[in-house]
Write a protein that holds these residues in place. Structure first.
Motif, PDB file in Angstrom:
ATOM      1  N   GLY A  39       0.810  -1.210   0.000  1.00 21.22           N
ATOM      2  CA  GLY A  39       0.000   0.000   0.000  1.00 21.22           C
ATOM      3  C   GLY A  39       0.843   1.259   0.000  1.00 21.22           C
ATOM      4  O   GLY A  39       0.554   2.224  -0.722  1.00 21.22           O
ATOM      5  N   LEU A  40       1.909   1.257   0.795  1.00 23.54           N
ATOM      6  CA  LEU A  40       2.796   2.420   0.833  1.00 23.54           C
ATOM      7  C   LEU A  40       3.481   2.629  -0.513  1.00 23.54           C
ATOM      8  O   LEU A  40       3.658   3.769  -0.962  1.00 23.54           O
ATOM      9  N   ALA A  41       3.870   1.521  -1.153  1.00 23.39           N
ATOM     10  CA  ALA A  41       4.514   1.641  -2.466  1.00 23.39           C
ATOM     11  C   ALA A  41       3.559   2.264  -3.481  1.00 23.39           C
ATOM     12  O   ALA A  41       3.944   3.128  -4.280  1.00 23.39           O
ATOM     13  N   THR A  42       2.301   1.832  -3.440  1.00 20.94           N
ATOM     14  CA  THR A  42       1.306   2.382  -4.365  1.00 20.94           C
ATOM     15  C   THR A  42       1.097   3.875  -4.120  1.00 20.94           C
ATOM     16  O   THR A  42       1.081   4.685  -5.060  1.00 20.94           O
ATOM     17  N   HIS A  43       0.959   4.242  -2.854  1.00 18.84           N
ATOM     18  CA  HIS A  43       0.700   5.647  -2.539  1.00 18.84           C
ATOM     19  C   HIS A  43       1.943   6.513  -2.706  1.00 18.84           C
ATOM     20  O   HIS A  43       1.826   7.718  -2.963  1.00 18.84           O
ATOM     21  N   ALA A  44       3.123   5.906  -2.573  1.00 22.43           N
ATOM     22  CA  ALA A  44       4.346   6.673  -2.805  1.00 22.43           C
ATOM     23  C   ALA A  44       4.401   7.160  -4.248  1.00 22.43           C
ATOM     24  O   ALA A  44       4.776   8.306  -4.531  1.00 22.43           O
ATOM     25  N   ALA A  45       3.998   6.279  -5.166  1.00 26.67           N
ATOM     26  CA  ALA A  45       3.963   6.675  -6.572  1.00 26.67           C
ATOM     27  C   ALA A  45       2.930   7.776  -6.798  1.00 26.67           C
ATOM     28  O   ALA A  45       3.163   8.718  -7.566  1.00 26.67           O
ATOM     29  N   ALA A  46       1.791   7.671  -6.104  1.00 25.90           N
ATOM     30  CA  ALA A  46       0.749   8.687  -6.254  1.00 25.90           C
ATOM     31  C   ALA A  46       1.207  10.031  -5.694  1.00 25.90           C
ATOM     32  O   ALA A  46       0.936  11.092  -6.275  1.00 25.90           O
ATOM     33  N   GLU A  48       4.318  11.091  -5.461  1.00 27.11           N
ATOM     34  CA  GLU A  48       5.317  11.647  -6.372  1.00 27.11           C
ATOM     35  C   GLU A  48       4.658  12.227  -7.620  1.00 27.11           C
ATOM     36  O   GLU A  48       5.083  13.262  -8.146  1.00 27.11           O
ATOM     37  N   ALA A  49       3.599  11.557  -8.089  1.00 26.66           N
ATOM     38  CA  ALA A  49       2.876  12.074  -9.254  1.00 26.66           C
ATOM     39  C   ALA A  49       2.221  13.414  -8.931  1.00 26.66           C
ATOM     40  O   ALA A  49       2.222  14.347  -9.749  1.00 26.66           O
ATOM     41  N   ALA A  50       1.649  13.520  -7.726  1.00 27.68           N
ATOM     42  CA  ALA A  50       1.027  14.783  -7.316  1.00 27.68           C
ATOM     43  C   ALA A  50       2.072  15.882  -7.181  1.00 27.68           C
ATOM     44  O   ALA A  50       1.841  17.038  -7.552  1.00 27.68           O
ATOM     45  N   ARG A  51       3.224  15.524  -6.643  1.00 26.24           N
ATOM     46  CA  ARG A  51       4.304  16.503  -6.504  1.00 26.24           C
ATOM     47  C   ARG A  51       4.766  17.000  -7.870  1.00 26.24           C
ATOM     48  O   ARG A  51       4.996  18.198  -8.071  1.00 26.24           O
ATOM     49  N   ALA A  52       4.890  16.074  -8.816  1.00 28.53           N
ATOM     50  CA  ALA A  52       5.317  16.459 -10.161  1.00 28.53           C
ATOM     51  C   ALA A  52       4.275  17.341 -10.838  1.00 28.53           C
ATOM     52  O   ALA A  52       4.612  18.248 -11.607  1.00 28.53           O
ATOM     53  N   ALA A  53       2.986  17.074 -10.540  1.00 25.59           N
ATOM     54  CA  ALA A  53       1.918  17.846 -11.174  1.00 25.59           C
ATOM     55  C   ALA A  53       1.935  19.306 -10.744  1.00 25.59           C
ATOM     56  O   ALA A  53       1.440  20.182 -11.461  1.00 25.59           O
ATOM     57  N   THR A  54       2.489  19.592  -9.564  1.00 23.55           N
ATOM     58  CA  THR A  54       2.542  20.976  -9.078  1.00 23.55           C
ATOM     59  C   THR A  54       3.851  21.672  -9.436  1.00 23.55           C
ATOM     60  O   THR A  54       4.036  22.841  -9.104  1.00 23.55           O
ATOM     61  N   ASP A  55       4.746  20.951 -10.097  1.00 24.57           N
ATOM     62  CA  ASP A  55       6.044  21.521 -10.484  1.00 24.57           C
ATOM     63  C   ASP A  55       5.944  22.065 -11.907  1.00 24.57           C
ATOM     64  O   ASP A  55       5.559  21.333 -12.824  1.00 24.57           O
ATOM     65  N   PRO A  56       6.278  23.332 -12.122  1.00 20.67           N
ATOM     66  CA  PRO A  56       6.181  23.895 -13.475  1.00 20.67           C
ATOM     67  C   PRO A  56       7.186  23.290 -14.449  1.00 20.67           C
ATOM     68  O   PRO A  56       7.028  23.414 -15.661  1.00 20.67           O
ATOM     69  N   PRO A  60      10.765  13.286 -15.784  1.00 20.45           N
ATOM     70  CA  PRO A  60      10.315  11.910 -16.042  1.00 20.45           C
ATOM     71  C   PRO A  60       9.936  11.220 -14.742  1.00 20.45           C
ATOM     72  O   PRO A  60      10.487  11.516 -13.681  1.00 20.45           O
ATOM     73  N   MET A  61       8.977  10.320 -14.833  1.00 24.30           N
ATOM     74  CA  MET A  61       8.572   9.566 -13.653  1.00 24.30           C
ATOM     75  C   MET A  61       9.655   8.586 -13.224  1.00 24.30           C
ATOM     76  O   MET A  61       9.751   8.220 -12.056  1.00 24.30           O
ATOM     77  N   VAL A  62      10.459   8.152 -14.184  1.00 28.41           N
ATOM     78  CA  VAL A  62      11.498   7.166 -13.901  1.00 28.41           C
ATOM     79  C   VAL A  62      12.789   7.608 -14.570  1.00 28.41           C
ATOM     80  O   VAL A  62      12.781   8.082 -15.704  1.00 28.41           O
ATOM     81  N   GLU A 280       8.044  -1.908 -21.960  1.00 26.76           N
ATOM     82  CA  GLU A 280       7.276  -0.926 -21.197  1.00 26.76           C
ATOM     83  C   GLU A 280       7.956  -0.592 -19.872  1.00 26.76           C
ATOM     84  O   GLU A 280       7.783   0.503 -19.338  1.00 26.76           O
ATOM     85  N   GLY A 281       8.728  -1.530 -19.363  1.00 23.98           N
ATOM     86  CA  GLY A 281       9.413  -1.292 -18.101  1.00 23.98           C
ATOM     87  C   GLY A 281      10.472  -0.211 -18.179  1.00 23.98           C
ATOM     88  O   GLY A 281      10.945   0.276 -17.144  1.00 23.98           O
ATOM     89  N   PHE A 282      10.862   0.174 -19.393  1.00 28.24           N
ATOM     90  CA  PHE A 282      11.882   1.212 -19.565  1.00 28.24           C
ATOM     91  C   PHE A 282      11.281   2.577 -19.904  1.00 28.24           C
ATOM     92  O   PHE A 282      12.015   3.554 -20.016  1.00 28.24           O
ATOM     93  N   ARG A 283       9.966   2.637 -20.074  1.00 29.12           N
ATOM     94  CA  ARG A 283       9.355   3.902 -20.470  1.00 29.12           C
ATOM     95  C   ARG A 283       9.318   4.874 -19.295  1.00 29.12           C
ATOM     96  O   ARG A 283       9.097   4.483 -18.152  1.00 29.12           O
ATOM     97  N   GLN A 284       9.502   6.154 -19.606  1.00 23.23           N
ATOM     98  CA  GLN A 284       9.603   7.171 -18.568  1.00 23.23           C
ATOM     99  C   GLN A 284       8.359   8.049 -18.456  1.00 23.23           C
ATOM    100  O   GLN A 284       8.298   8.905 -17.585  1.00 23.23           O
ATOM    101  N   GLU A 285       7.357   7.825 -19.315  1.00 22.99           N
ATOM    102  CA  GLU A 285       6.184   8.698 -19.278  1.00 22.99           C
ATOM    103  C   GLU A 285       5.276   8.404 -18.094  1.00 22.99           C
ATOM    104  O   GLU A 285       4.636   9.295 -17.551  1.00 22.99           O
ATOM    105  N   GLY A 286       5.186   7.153 -17.709  1.00 19.28           N
ATOM    106  CA  GLY A 286       4.255   6.771 -16.656  1.00 19.28           C
ATOM    107  C   GLY A 286       4.968   6.334 -15.396  1.00 19.28           C
ATOM    108  O   GLY A 286       6.196   6.368 -15.309  1.00 19.28           O
ATOM    109  N   PRO A 287       4.200   5.918 -14.390  1.00 18.53           N
ATOM    110  CA  PRO A 287       4.806   5.455 -13.134  1.00 18.53           C
ATOM    111  C   PRO A 287       5.581   4.169 -13.356  1.00 18.53           C
ATOM    112  O   PRO A 287       5.302   3.412 -14.295  1.00 18.53           O
ATOM    113  N   PRO A 288       6.566   3.892 -12.510  1.00 17.39           N
ATOM    114  CA  PRO A 288       7.358   2.669 -12.677  1.00 17.39           C
ATOM    115  C   PRO A 288       6.504   1.420 -12.510  1.00 17.39           C
ATOM    116  O   PRO A 288       5.578   1.389 -11.693  1.00 17.39           O
ATOM    117  N   LEU A 289       6.810   0.410 -13.304  1.00 15.99           N
ATOM    118  CA  LEU A 289       6.087  -0.846 -13.200  1.00 15.99           C
ATOM    119  C   LEU A 289       6.570  -1.620 -11.981  1.00 15.99           C
ATOM    120  O   LEU A 289       7.744  -1.583 -11.632  1.00 15.99           O
TER     121      LEU A 289
END
Length: 315
Positions: A39-46, A48-56, A60-62, A280-289
């Motif tokens: 659960g912590l791993a899942t929310h950690a990604a969320a 970080e995504a929220a933090r990135a969304a507020t950064d102008p 990359p996610m990864v 897909e495991g090397f893509r940087q657009e989305g959260p890490p697999l």
């Protein structure tokens, strides 16, 4: 004084995290610890995504790190899949250690769901003769040696076919193909784990479906214990035919576990699509697999036991 909405939301997040940490601090059961970590791993990604969304400034996610064990595992796995398929019974001794995958192409009813697909029935590694080997000669002929050992095990079961009861079906060595990859010392460790978590091969002990093929042989201390599922449905090894042994699973139970595995992790049927999935495991657009740690049959399902005849499965 009331907190501003943003500060209140952060405070609630901190309180929730403190509550989770408190639950993990009183020696909870292993299942609870695993759920908390997942659960912590899942929310950690969320988070970080929220933090990135507020950064102008976009980031990359990864970040690709070729030294990261997971990246190494993916790269070696892709390299393995680039190797040609060869008949398991035709493997010749050659230097090198590494990883391999065994595929089934026959008509055994237990394996109807994976036959002639890109999903291996078993994956494994062969460690080098010397832990610090820097050349394939120093590694020794370990990789082909392991494959020859497996070929011999299957051939033994095939030889026993005329004595099979009516409710069991025979194996044929000619129905098995393999891929093998010689790689740098230690790369095989992370690659094997990645391959198992990608395919959950039916014969691998971690899958908890039909383990036992990779057992090495008899042990005097285990002769009166359990017979592995593999030896239940593919008898022939002398030490596993001992009448004092008890079947760890019935053929019907083995079939149920295989079906449950393939229902959750369907066989890969297209080579190009499989490679694309691994990339897909090397893509940087989305959260890490993330790689699943729990086998498809479930965490609480009983798997290999230390006191099974033949000792522990090879790893």
């Amino acid at each position: 004084m009331a907190l501003a909405p943003d500060r209140l939301a952060i405070k609630q997040l901190e309180d929730a995290l403190s509550a989770v940490l408190a639950l993990g601090g009183n020696n909870p059961p292993a299942q609870v610890v695993r759920r908390i970590r997942d659960g912590l791993a899942t929310h950690a990604a969320a988070v970080e995504a929220a933090r990135a969304a507020t950064d102008p400034i976009q980031m990359p996610m990864v970040s690709f790190d070729p030294a990261d064990p997971k990246a190494i595992g993916r790269m070696v796995s892709i390299a393995l899949l680039a190797q040609p398929l060869v008949r398991l019974g035709s493997v010749q001794p050659a230097y090198g250690s590494g990883v391999y995958a065994i595929y089934y192409r026959g008509d055994h009813p237990l394996y109807a769901g994976i036959t002639r697909t890109e999903t291996p029935i078993y994956v494994g590694k062969a460690d080098p003769a010397n832990d610090d080997a820097s050349t394939v000669r120093e590694q020794g002929a370990k990789l082909t040696g392991r494959l020859l050992e497996h070929a011999g095990t299957i051939a033994t079961a095939a030889t026993y076919s005329p004595q099979l009861p009516d409710y069991l079906s025979p194996l044929k060595l000619d129905d098995f193909l393999c891929r093998r990859l010689v790689c740098a010392t230690n790369a095989q460790l992370v690659a094997e784990k990645h391959l198992i978590r990608t395919f959950w091969p039916i014969w691998n002990a971690e899958t908890k479906a039909c383990w036992g093929m990779s057992k090495h042989g008899d042990a005097a201390t285990t002769r009166a214990n359990k017979r592995s599922p593999w030896d239940v449905v593919h008898p022939g090894r002398a030490w596993a035919l001992d009448e004092r042994l008890v079947d760890s699973l019935t053929p019907a139970e083995i079939q149920e576990r295989i079906n449950a595995t393939l229902q959750k992790v369907p066989a890969k049927r297209d080579h190009a699509a499989l490679l694309e999935e691994l990339l897909e495991g090397f893509r940087q657009e989305g959260p890490p697999l993330t790689e699943p740690e729990v086998p498809p049959v479930g965490e609480n399902v009983v798997g290999p036991e230390l006191n099974e005849a033949g000792g522990v499965d090879d790893v």
